[in-house]
Write a protein that holds these residues in place. Structure first.
Motif, PDB file in Angstrom:
ATOM      1  N   LYS A   1     -57.019  56.604 133.766  1.00  0.00           N
ATOM      2  CA  LYS A   1     -56.020  55.445 133.614  1.00  0.00           C
ATOM      3  C   LYS A   1     -55.028  55.388 134.939  1.00  0.00           C
ATOM      4  O   LYS A   1     -54.901  54.299 135.528  1.00  0.00           O
ATOM      5  CB  LYS A   1     -55.715  55.048 132.320  1.00  0.00           C
ATOM      6  CG  LYS A   1     -54.773  53.876 132.138  1.00  0.00           C
ATOM      7  CD  LYS A   1     -55.989  53.011 131.276  1.00  0.00           C
ATOM      8  CE  LYS A   1     -55.877  51.449 131.861  1.00  0.00           C
ATOM      9  NZ  LYS A   1     -56.965  50.788 132.209  1.00  0.00           N
TER      10      LYS A   1
ATOM     11  N   TYR B   1     -56.911  59.272 129.901  1.00  0.00           N
ATOM     12  CA  TYR B   1     -55.530  59.211 130.459  1.00  0.00           C
ATOM     13  C   TYR B   1     -55.056  59.288 131.960  1.00  0.00           C
ATOM     14  O   TYR B   1     -54.728  58.552 132.485  1.00  0.00           O
ATOM     15  CB  TYR B   1     -54.550  60.193 129.416  1.00  0.00           C
ATOM     16  CG  TYR B   1     -53.032  59.639 129.741  1.00  0.00           C
ATOM     17  CD1 TYR B   1     -52.505  58.670 128.661  1.00  0.00           C
ATOM     18  CD2 TYR B   1     -52.155  60.109 130.742  1.00  0.00           C
ATOM     19  CE1 TYR B   1     -51.266  58.185 129.017  1.00  0.00           C
ATOM     20  CE2 TYR B   1     -50.716  59.846 130.692  1.00  0.00           C
ATOM     21  CZ  TYR B   1     -50.358  58.950 129.907  1.00  0.00           C
ATOM     22  OH  TYR B   1     -48.948  58.226 129.985  1.00  0.00           O
TER      23      TYR B   1
ATOM     24  N   GLU C   1     -56.387  54.839 138.011  1.00  0.00           N
ATOM     25  CA  GLU C   1     -56.979  53.318 137.938  1.00  0.00           C
ATOM     26  C   GLU C   1     -55.847  52.450 138.512  1.00  0.00           C
ATOM     27  O   GLU C   1     -56.007  51.625 139.341  1.00  0.00           O
ATOM     28  CB  GLU C   1     -57.539  52.873 136.708  1.00  0.00           C
ATOM     29  CG  GLU C   1     -58.699  51.892 136.688  1.00  0.00           C
ATOM     30  CD  GLU C   1     -59.006  51.769 135.313  1.00  0.00           C
ATOM     31  OE1 GLU C   1     -59.801  52.420 134.685  1.00  0.00           O
ATOM     32  OE2 GLU C   1     -58.502  50.565 134.450  1.00  0.00           O
TER      33      GLU C   1
END
Ligand code: KG4
Ligand code: ZN
Length: 388
Positions: free
Chosen positions: A335, A332, A338
């Motif tokens: 992400k 998580y 990212e």
């Protein structure tokens, strides 16, 4: 030259007989020739006893690790004398296993690299003491390793990454953002003003008694939070990311931990549940904590990337962000990072999970990097101390 500080630790006098017997046990592959330089790395800075042999080109020839996680889970945290005792019980076996797996005789090593800072004094002492016995018996160069430098450089073992790059280290003991300009040239951009994110997640998991949860009993606190968060609603509780108005790249997690602590106490009252039992809202709390942690880490990292690009310290088009440490295995949080790297045209790189957490390979590789750069290689270990 190694800088010594007053808090540096002493270690017990080496037992020559023990190390002699240890060395005599290696009688395999006589005459086998290795083309490349070989470094043995030893790590004992916290709660993992780890060793590895890595060659100059980055080939991992052998590795071994003994994790103390299970023992420390039972006591609700690391008890330094217990960690020390477990390192003492395991170090010889772990080094032996790494060397045996590599089929390298200790006499064929080019150098021995060992974590000497930062870490728990009692744990560091075991690794350093053992390494110095080996170094002195084998008459090999010694490479003292900074644990954070080793985490930061690991990516160059697995990927072709040139200097400079940005590194975010997030684990149970570390939280920092730095620009890596060379093997031992780091510019610190931000750090936690209190505890590390993994430490906070471990404390929350402990407060939620997740070790009693059938699905999480063997997981570290952070992993348990990630696992449970998948079943929860992150929007059920409104937790504010820390330091929203601070114009720097520092972090803070203690405030969030206290807020969550209060929330858990309130929920225990509402649900009529005693401390030590699992709340029905545990998954929602886990999801909200994970989300808030991810937002905080992502925002500070975004700021660091923009700062470095603006100052011309990172390439506009080929910038790299490396994320490592135990918390970096959280998908998580990855992400969220990212999203940040996509928005800033950066490449996001993470070492594989087993190299994100403490291990011997990263220490051996840091030794290789230093050997290649010709920095920090000691031929005289007189006065070497660990630095907690
Ligand atoms: O790097 P590491 O093995 O040891 C040091 O702290 O140096 O990191 C361990 C930390 C622990 O706090 C653990 O709870 C956290 O990393 N961690 C995680 C996850 N797996 C381990 N945190 C969040 N999500 C995970 N999946
Ligand atoms: Zn570490």
């Amino acid at each position: 030259m190694l800088i010594l500080n007053k808090a540096a630790g002493l270690f017990p006098k080496p037992s020559k007989r023990k190390i002699y017997e240890f060395l005599r046990s290696f009688n395999f592959h006589p005459g086998k020739q290795f083309l490349h330089k070989l470094v043995l790395g030893i790590e004992t800075s916290c709660d993992d006893t780890a060793a590895a042999v890595v060659d100059e080109t980055g080939n991992v020839l052998g590795e071994a690790i003994h994790s103390q996680t299970e023992v420390h889970l039972k006591t609700g945290g690391i008890v330094p004398p217990v960690a020390q005792q477990l390192h003492r019980e395991n170090i010889q076996r772990i080094v032996q296993e790494a060397l045996s797996a590599s089929k390298v005789c200790p006499s064929e090593l080019s150098a021995i690299a060992t974590t000497i800072k930062p870490g728990l004094a009692l744990s560091l002492g075991v690794g350093l003491s053992f390494s110095l016995q080996l170094v002195n018996q084998l008459k090999k160069p010694f490479i003292p390793i900074h644990h954070m430098e080793a985490h930061a450089l690991t990516i160059r073992l697995t990927n072709k990454v040139e200097f400079p790059f940005l590194v975010l280290l997030i684990s149970g003991g570390h939280c920092l953002l730095a620009l890596v300009r060379g093997v031992s040239d780091f510019l610190l951009l931000g750090k936690s003003l209190d505890i590390a994110p993994g430490d906070m997640l471990d404390k929350v998991a402990r407060r939620l008694s997740l070790v009693k949860h059938p699905e999480c009993s063997t997981m570290s606190g952070g992993k348990a939070i990630e696992h449970l968060a998948k079943q929860g609603n992150k929007l059920h509780f409104d937790l504010k990311p820390p330091m929203q108005h601070a114009k720097n790249c520092d972090f803070s997690f203690t405030g969030l931990q206290h807020v969550v602590d209060k929330l858990i106490t309130q929920k225990e009252k509402e649900e009529g549940i005693e401390k030590g039992h699992i709340l029905s809202s545990a998954a929602d709390i886990a999801a909200a904590v994970q989300h808030t942690t991810a937002c905080h880490i992502a925002k500070r990292t975004h700021r660091a990337i923009l700062f470095c690009k603006q100052k011309g310290m990172l390439s506009q088009s080929n910038a790299v962000l490396v994320v490592s440490g135990g918390v970096a295995s959280n998908l998580y949080i990855r992400k969220a990072l990212e999203i940040v790297t996509n928005a800033t045209q950066c490449a996001l790189l993470c070492p594989p999970p087993r190299l994100c957490t403490d291990n011997g390979i990263m220490i051996a590789w840091n030794g290789v990097e230093r050997l290649r750069a010709g920095v920090g290689i000691l031929h005289d270990t007189e006065g070497i101390r660990y630095e907690p």
